[in-house]
Design a protein around this motif. Sequence first.
Motif, short mmCIF file in Angstrom:
data_model
loop_
_atom_site.label_atom_id
_atom_site.label_comp_id
_atom_site.label_asym_id
_atom_site.label_seq_id
_atom_site.Cartn_x
_atom_site.Cartn_y
_atom_site.Cartn_z
N GLN A 163 0.71 -1.09 0.61
CA GLN A 163 -0.35 0.07 -0.10
C GLN A 163 0.75 0.98 0.13
O GLN A 163 1.92 0.89 1.21
CB GLN A 163 -0.57 0.23 1.26
CG GLN A 163 -2.34 -1.05 1.15
CD GLN A 163 -2.80 -0.97 -0.07
OE1 GLN A 163 -3.70 -0.22 -0.02
NE2 GLN A 163 -3.76 -2.33 -0.41
N PRO A 164 0.74 2.35 -0.75
CA PRO A 164 1.63 3.51 -0.49
C PRO A 164 1.36 4.43 0.53
O PRO A 164 2.59 4.77 0.69
CB PRO A 164 0.75 4.58 -1.35
CG PRO A 164 -1.05 3.67 -2.08
CD PRO A 164 -0.73 2.32 -0.98
N ASP A 165 -0.04 4.02 0.92
CA ASP A 165 -0.09 4.81 2.85
C ASP A 165 0.40 4.42 4.07
O ASP A 165 0.61 5.26 4.63
CB ASP A 165 -1.52 5.86 2.43
CG ASP A 165 -2.39 4.71 2.35
OD1 ASP A 165 -2.45 4.01 2.26
OD2 ASP A 165 -3.19 5.68 2.88
N VAL A 166 0.03 2.79 3.80
CA VAL A 166 0.51 2.21 5.12
C VAL A 166 1.73 1.22 5.21
O VAL A 166 1.50 0.63 4.16
CB VAL A 166 -1.18 1.87 5.63
CG1 VAL A 166 -2.28 2.87 6.23
CG2 VAL A 166 -1.53 1.10 5.04
N ASP A 167 1.74 0.97 6.29
CA ASP A 167 2.79 -0.91 6.42
C ASP A 167 1.81 -1.59 6.07
O ASP A 167 0.20 -1.73 6.99
CB ASP A 167 4.04 -1.14 7.46
CG ASP A 167 3.03 -0.56 8.58
OD1 ASP A 167 2.02 -0.50 9.26
OD2 ASP A 167 4.12 0.09 9.71
#
Length: 356
Positions: A163-167
């Motif tokens: 995901q681009p924004d979260v781990d």
Amino acid sequence: MHASDQLGVAVVGAGYWGPNLIRNFRSSNDWDLRAVCDLDTARAEQVLGARSGVDVTASLDEVLVREDIDAIAIATPARTHQGIAVAALRAGKHVLVEKPLADSVQNGRAMVDLAREQGLVLMADHTYCYTPAVLKIRQLVEAGELGEILFVDSVRINLGLVQPDVDVFWDLAPHDLSILDFVLPGGLRPTGVSAHGADPLAAGKACVGYLSLPLPGGAMAHVHVNWLSPTKIRQMVIAGTRRTLVWDDLNPQQRLSVYDRGVDLAHQSVDSVDRTDATISYRLGDTWAPALPEREALGAMVTEFADSIRTGRSPSTDGDAGLRVLSVLEAAATSTSSGGGLVDPTIETLALEEVS
Ligand SMILES: NC(=O)c1ccc[n+]([C@@H]2O[C@H](COP(=O)([O-])OP(=O)(O)OC[C@H]3O[C@@H](n4cnc5c(N)ncnc54)[C@H](O)[C@@H]3O)[C@@H](O)[C@H]2O)c1
């Protein structure tokens, strides 16, 4: 139910997950889907199809001033949840929010506090809690069928989208944590959180994650989340003093198995050298599979949202449940950055409260 008794709802966010909410609100007798709001209106129109009779807009304000809309369902990225939820609650709308409730405990708490002040329902869509399997697990645990919980082991691994924004913790672990919150007696209240994350591909965030959660009374829950596994596993083992339950979500013929097996420790010698005194016995009994109805979790979830609005009671996955999940996720982030040290999730929450 009379059409006039239906509650009006607008879905905000029609990307990957929003269409599932849209479909379930549309097929529910409790709800009338009146608008879909997405910054990408072409996407919203495509999801709704031609001549849907549902309004499409990119303007949240336009939705919030409408008196025929009682509730807003938010399926936008987590970092936007708080802003949209707060605006909706201020406008007097009940709010359903996708998991995770928010991108931080502080933002989640602001939403929970405002909903309480306004006397409005704030519900987290912890989807798995509405599956027949998880509802059955909760029933079995509550009825004491498993005895005291000894350990929980949850594995949620496959080849996932980085995901681009979260781990991987923030993407996948909300599922495991919300399930634990739902089925464990007293909810998810670990005495500590220890987490290890790995980024072996140098993707810039943890893609492999291990979470250890010591529970009150000496039990332990462990969660393994992973985007890099070529095999897909969705399995949870809940072991108790009487029975052990295995939930394999990828086996529709037998999602749940209950094992009448276990270990009894009647007496252990205090002298570690002299183990002859130890009385360990193994119980070997039957395995059975509880019958489960086949129905879509989101159908039950939108019904629960309507019921809680109509009766004024808390939904079974309320804002506080969302906050408990967030406090573990935040403690996990603190723990990974300190090399896996044990972090107290309640202290974490308190520390943030002091700041706000
Ligand atoms: N319950 C579940 O099992 C489950 C599964 C997947 C995703 N989710 C959750 O659903 C949420 C959305 O995830 P997704 O994968 O669908 O994301 P996505 O990026 O595919 O879609 C988000 C949509 O929201 C729109 N959007 C963004 N900001 C907006 C704003 N301010 N106002 C209006 N529209 C806006 C975007 O244009 C996009 O269409 C996340 O919180 C995610 O964790 C839940």
